[in-house]
Write an enzyme that holds these catalytic residues in place. Structure first.
Site, PDB file in Angstrom:
ATOM      1  N   ARG A   1     -29.903 -14.608  -2.839  1.00 57.16           N
ATOM      2  CA  ARG A   1     -31.248 -15.187  -3.031  1.00 57.16           C
ATOM      3  C   ARG A   1     -32.068 -15.134  -1.740  1.00 57.16           C
ATOM      4  NH1 ARG A   1     -29.512 -20.810  -5.493  1.00 57.16           N
ATOM      5  NH2 ARG A   1     -28.314 -20.602  -3.605  1.00 57.16           N
TER       6      ARG A   1
ATOM      7  N   ASP B   1      -6.232 -12.456  -4.573  1.00 56.53           N
ATOM      8  CA  ASP B   1      -5.501 -13.494  -3.857  1.00 56.53           C
ATOM      9  C   ASP B   1      -5.099 -12.789  -2.572  1.00 56.53           C
ATOM     10  OD1 ASP B   1      -3.332 -14.914  -2.683  1.00 56.53           O
ATOM     11  OD2 ASP B   1      -3.167 -16.048  -4.536  1.00 56.53           O
ATOM     12  N   HIS B   2      -5.755 -13.123  -1.472  1.00 56.98           N
ATOM     13  CA  HIS B   2      -5.602 -12.254  -0.298  1.00 56.98           C
ATOM     14  C   HIS B   2      -4.184 -12.291   0.278  1.00 56.98           C
ATOM     15  CE1 HIS B   2      -6.490 -15.859   2.139  1.00 56.98           C
ATOM     16  NE2 HIS B   2      -6.021 -15.220   3.176  1.00 56.98           N
TER      17      HIS B   2
ATOM     18  N   GLY C   1      -2.214  -9.235  -0.162  1.00 56.41           N
ATOM     19  CA  GLY C   1      -2.519  -8.072   0.688  1.00 56.41           C
ATOM     20  C   GLY C   1      -1.833  -8.156   2.042  1.00 56.41           C
TER      21      GLY C   1
ATOM     22  N   HIS D   1      -1.830 -18.928  -3.495  1.00 59.77           N
ATOM     23  CA  HIS D   1      -1.110 -18.126  -2.498  1.00 59.77           C
ATOM     24  C   HIS D   1       0.410 -18.360  -2.566  1.00 59.77           C
ATOM     25  CE1 HIS D   1      -5.048 -17.401  -1.114  1.00 59.77           C
ATOM     26  NE2 HIS D   1      -5.166 -18.390  -0.245  1.00 59.77           N
TER      27      HIS D   1
ATOM     28  N   ARG E   1       5.215 -25.671   0.369  1.00 56.92           N
ATOM     29  CA  ARG E   1       4.732 -26.676   1.315  1.00 56.92           C
ATOM     30  C   ARG E   1       3.489 -26.133   1.993  1.00 56.92           C
ATOM     31  NH1 ARG E   1       7.927 -28.288   6.410  1.00 56.92           N
ATOM     32  NH2 ARG E   1       8.542 -26.131   6.180  1.00 56.92           N
TER      33      ARG E   1
ATOM     34  N   GLN F   1       3.259 -14.783   8.791  1.00 59.33           N
ATOM     35  CA  GLN F   1       2.329 -14.836   9.919  1.00 59.33           C
ATOM     36  C   GLN F   1       2.593 -16.094  10.728  1.00 59.33           C
ATOM     37  OE1 GLN F   1      -1.313 -14.935   7.607  1.00 59.33           O
ATOM     38  NE2 GLN F   1      -1.503 -17.125   7.821  1.00 59.33           N
TER      39      GLN F   1
ATOM     40  N   TYR G   1      14.248 -12.327   9.742  1.00 59.56           N
ATOM     41  CA  TYR G   1      15.476 -12.601  10.483  1.00 59.56           C
ATOM     42  C   TYR G   1      16.494 -13.322   9.615  1.00 59.56           C
ATOM     43  CZ  TYR G   1      13.090 -17.091  11.743  1.00 59.56           C
ATOM     44  OH  TYR G   1      12.412 -18.277  11.736  1.00 59.56           O
TER      45      TYR G   1
ATOM     46  N   ASP H   1      17.615  -9.753  13.842  1.00 58.23           N
ATOM     47  CA  ASP H   1      16.192 -10.024  13.991  1.00 58.23           C
ATOM     48  C   ASP H   1      15.358  -8.745  13.915  1.00 58.23           C
ATOM     49  OD1 ASP H   1      13.732 -10.825  14.866  1.00 58.23           O
ATOM     50  OD2 ASP H   1      14.391 -11.573  16.801  1.00 58.23           O
TER      51      ASP H   1
END
Ligand SMILES: NC(=O)C1=CN([C@@H]2O[C@H](COP(=O)(O)OP(=O)(O)OC[C@H]3O[C@@H](n4cnc5c(N)ncnc54)[C@H](OP(=O)(O)O)[C@@H]3O)[C@@H](O)[C@H]2O)C=CC1
Ligand SMILES: O=C1O[C@H](COP(=O)(O)O)[C@@H](O)[C@H](O)[C@H]1O
Length: 524
Positions: free
Chosen positions: A73, A203-204, A207, A266, A360, A398, A404, A424
Site C-alpha cells: 500500500r 516453514d524456514h 530449509g 518448526h 522445548r 544452529q 556428535y 564429532d
C-alpha cells in the site's frame, strides 16, 4: 517394495539439475519469471525476502529471465525500496556493488490496496509490460503479509494476476491460521483458488542444512537406522532457544505465543523428520505422506503435557536483559502469553510407543541454539559399577552445525577407567570451504524448481493444528499462569525437572574439548 514406486512429484535430488537447466546464464530465451513480493514495504520483505533474492541473483541461482515486482500500500520508488533493503545487505567489494545495481535494475514497484480488484488489474498490466516478447511466463507470488489480508490478496491474484502461459506458484508465510478452525478456513479458501501443487507454505526450518540432513543421516547410513526405535532410544529432545526477548515485537508475539511461533511448526516439522518411517522414495509426496502418518499417530496435547514460562527481567543484567516480557510496552499489561514452553509428545506406533519426545522452545534464554538430542537407553547388564552414561546423538542445527555422538571409552593409559568422549562431525572443521546457504535461499530455489518436499502440505498443517488446538484453547481460556524465568537463564527449572521425571537423564559431567578452541557457545 523398491524405492521407485512413486512418480508423483519431482525428486529433491533433481532440484539442482532442474535449476541448472533453468538458470542457463549463457543463453538467452527460455521461460520468463516474474516474482511478486506482496508486502514489499514490510519487515519480512526487507530483512529476508529481498536479501534472499539478491543472494540468489548474485550467485546466479535464479533464472536469468527473472524480474521482481514489489507490491504494497505504501507508495515507494525503486530507489526508496533500494535504501530500505540495503541496510540488510552487505556488499563485499566494487564488483558486488556493480552486480547489486544490476539486481536493482530487475526490480520495479507498484503500490495499491490489498482488497481492490482494479489495483491488481493494474499490477497485472505492469507485469505484462515487463514480460512482453516471451511466449511462456511463470509467476511466483510471495505473500510477505499479515494473515488478515491473505484471503483478499489471494482472491485478487487468482482473478487478475495468473499467468495463462506458464506455471503459477503462491508462497505463504506462517501463521497459517490461529487454530484448527481458522487454519481449515484458510486452507479451504486457498484450495478454492489454487491447486495444492501451486501452494508453497514456508516453514524456514525445513530449509536449514541440518534439518535437510536428517533424511540422509537416517536413511543413508546403516549404523543409525537399526537402533532408531523404542528398543534403543530412551528419549528425544528437540530444542530451540534464543538469547533475546520480543524486542518491541511484543504486540505481534502476544497474540501467538511461543507454541504457535515455534513449537507447532518448526519443532513439529523436525519431529516428523526424526520420527517418520522411511519414505518409499525421496520424492516430495512420499516424504510428506510419511510425515502425515507420524502426526496421525500423535494424540492431542493437554495441560499435563506442557510446562509454560514467561521471562522476567534480570536486575543484574545489562541492556535488554533488565526487562521482562511484561516490561515490553507493546505487550498488554498482565499478559499470560508464554515465551517458553516444553511439550511432551508421544507417538503411538510400533517404533515409538513409550518414547517421550520433548519439544522445548524459549525466548530470552541463555543461548542461541537449535538441536535434536537423541538419548539412548542405559546399557543392559552393567558390569562397570554404574559408571556408564547414556549415549547421545546430537544434531546441532544452529549455531555451528554439527553431529556428535557422546559415548564411553577407556581413559587412555594404564588405568581401566571409563571416560565420556565423542565422535564429532563439526562442520567448520570438516568442511572448511563449505558455504551453507540461508534457509530462505534454498526454499526460494525449491519454488523456482517446483520441488515442494520442504514445504508444508495442507494435511500436515491440519494434523499439526489438531494436535495443538485443544491445548492452546485451554491455555487461553484458563489463562494458565506461566512460570517466571530470568532473562538469560535456561528457562524455568520445572522444565528440567519435567524432562527428568519423564525419562531424560542429565549427568552434568560431560566436558567437550573443542579441538580448535574456537567459539562454540556453551550456555550452561
Ligand atoms: N561439535 C561440536 O560443536 C560439539 C560441541 N559440544 C558442546 O559441548 C557442550 C556440552 O555438550 P552437551 O551435548 O550439551 O552435553 P551436556 O551433557 O552438558 O548437556 C546435555 C543436555 O543436558 C541439558 N542440561 C544442561 N544443564 C541442565 C540442567 N542443569 N538440568 C537438566 N538438563 C540440563 C542440556 O540442555 P540445554 O539444551 O538447555 O542446554 C542438554 O540437553 C555443548 O555446548 C555442546 O554444544 C559438544 C560436542 C561436540
Ligand atoms: O519463525 C520464527 O523464527 C525465528 C527464529 O528463526 P532462526 O532461523 O533465526 O532460528 C524467531 O525469532 C521468530 O520469533 C519466529 O517467528
Amino acid at each position: 517394495m523398491g524405492s521407485n514406486c512413486s512418480n508423483k512429484t519431482s525428486d529433491p535430488l533433481d532440484v539442482m539439475k532442474a535449476l541448472r537447466q533453468q538458470t542457463d546464464y549463457n543463453q538467452g530465451g527460455g521461460d520468463h519469471n516474474t516474482f511478486f513480493v506482496f508486502g514489499a514495504s514490510g519487515d519480512l520483505a526487507k530483512k529476508k525476502i529481498y536479501p534472499t533474492l539478491w543472494a540468489l541473483f548474485r550467485d546466479r541461482l535464479i533464472p536469468k529471465q527473472t524480474v521482481i515486482i514489489g507490491y504494497a500500500r505504501t507508495k515507494l520508488t525503486v530507489d526508496e525500496l533500494k535504501t530500505n533493503i540495503s541496510k540488510y545487505i552487505k556488499l563485499k567489494d566494487d564488483s558486488e556493488k556493480e552486480k547489486f545495481e544490476k539486481f536493482i535494475a530487475k526490480n520495479s514497484y507498484v503500490s495499491g490496496a490489498y482488497d481492490e480488484s482494479a489495483a491488481f488489474n493494474h499490477l497485472n498490466e505492469s507485469a505484462q509490460q515487463l514480460e512482453q516478447g516471451f511466449s511462456k511466463v511463470n509467476r511466483l507470488f510471495y505473500l510477505a503479509l499479515p494473515p488478515n489480508v491473505f484471503a483478499p490478496v489471494t482472491k485478487h491474484i487468482k482473478a487478475e494476476c495468473m499467468s495463462p502461459t506458464g506455471w503459477n506458484r503462491v508462497i505463504i508465510e506462517k501463521p497459517f491460521g490461529h487454530d484448527f478452525d481458522s487454519s481449515a478456513q484458510l486452507s479451504r479458501h486457498l484450495a478454492s483458488l489454487f491447486k495444492e501443487e501451486e501452494i508453497y507454505r514456508i516453514d524456514h526450518y525445513l530449509g536449514k542444512e541440518m534439518v535437510q540432513n536428517l533424511m540422509i543421516l537416517r536413511f543413508g547410513n546403516r549404523i543409525f537406522n537399526p537402533i532408531w526405535n523404542r528398543d534403543n532410544i530412551a528419549s528425544i529432545q528437540i530444542t530451540f532457544k534464543e538469547p533475546f526477548g520480543t524486542q518491541g515485537r511484543g504486540g505481534y508475539f502476544d497474540t501467538f505465543g511461543i507454541i504457535r511461533d515455534i513449537m507447532q511448526n518448526h519443532l513439529l516439522q523436525i519431529l516428523c523428520l526424526v520420527a517418520m518411517e522411511k519414505p518409499v522414495s525421496s520424492r516430495a509426496e512420499d516424504i510428506r505422506d510419511e510425515k502425515v502418518k507420524v502426526l496421525k499417530c500423535m494424540q492431542t496435547l493437554t495441560l499435563d503435557d506442557i510446562v509454560l514460562g514467561q521471562y522476567v527481567g534480570n536486575k543484574k543484567g545489562e541492556g535488554d536483559a533488565k526487562y521482562g516480557y511484561l516490561d515490553d510496552p507493546t505487550v498488554p499489561a498482565g499478559s499470560t502469553t508464554p515465551t517458553f514452553a516444553l511439550g511432551l509428545c508421544r507417538i503411538n506406533n510400533e517404533r515409538w510407543d513409550g518414547v517421550p519426545f520433548f519439544m522445548r522452545c524459549g525466548k530470552a534464554t541463555n543461548e542461541r541454539k537449535a538441536e535434536i538430542r537423541i538419548q539412548f537407553r542405559d546399557v543392559a547388564g552393567d558390569i562397570f559399577n554404574g559408571q556408564c552414561k547414556r549415549n547421545e546423538l546430537v544434531i546441532r542445527v544452529q549455531p555451528g552445525e554439527a553431529v556428535y555422538v557422546k559415548f564411553m571409552t577407556k581413559a587412555p593409559g594404564m588405568s581401566f577407567k571409563l571416560e565420556e568422549t565423542e565422535l564429532d562431525l563439526t562442520y567448520t572443521n570438516r568442511y572448511k570451504e563449505a558455504i551453507l546457504p540461508d534457509a530462505y535461499e534454498r526454499l526460494i530455489m525449491d519454488v523456482f524448481a517446483g520441488s515442494p518436499a520442504n514445504f508444508v502440505r495442507s494435511d500436515e498443517l491440519s494434523e499439526a493444528w489438531r494436535i495443538f488446538t485443544p491445548l492452546l484453547h485451554s491455555i487461553e481460556s484458563q489463562k494458565v499462569p506461566p512460570l517466571p524465568y530470568t532473562y538469560g537463564s535456561r528457562g524455568p527449572k520445572q522444565a528440567d525437572d519435567f524432562c527428568i521425571a519423564h525419562g531424560f537423564k542429565f549427568y552434568g559431567t560431560y566436558k567437550w574439548h573443542n579441538p580448535n578452541g574456537n567459539a562454540v557457545p556453551n550456555g550452561k
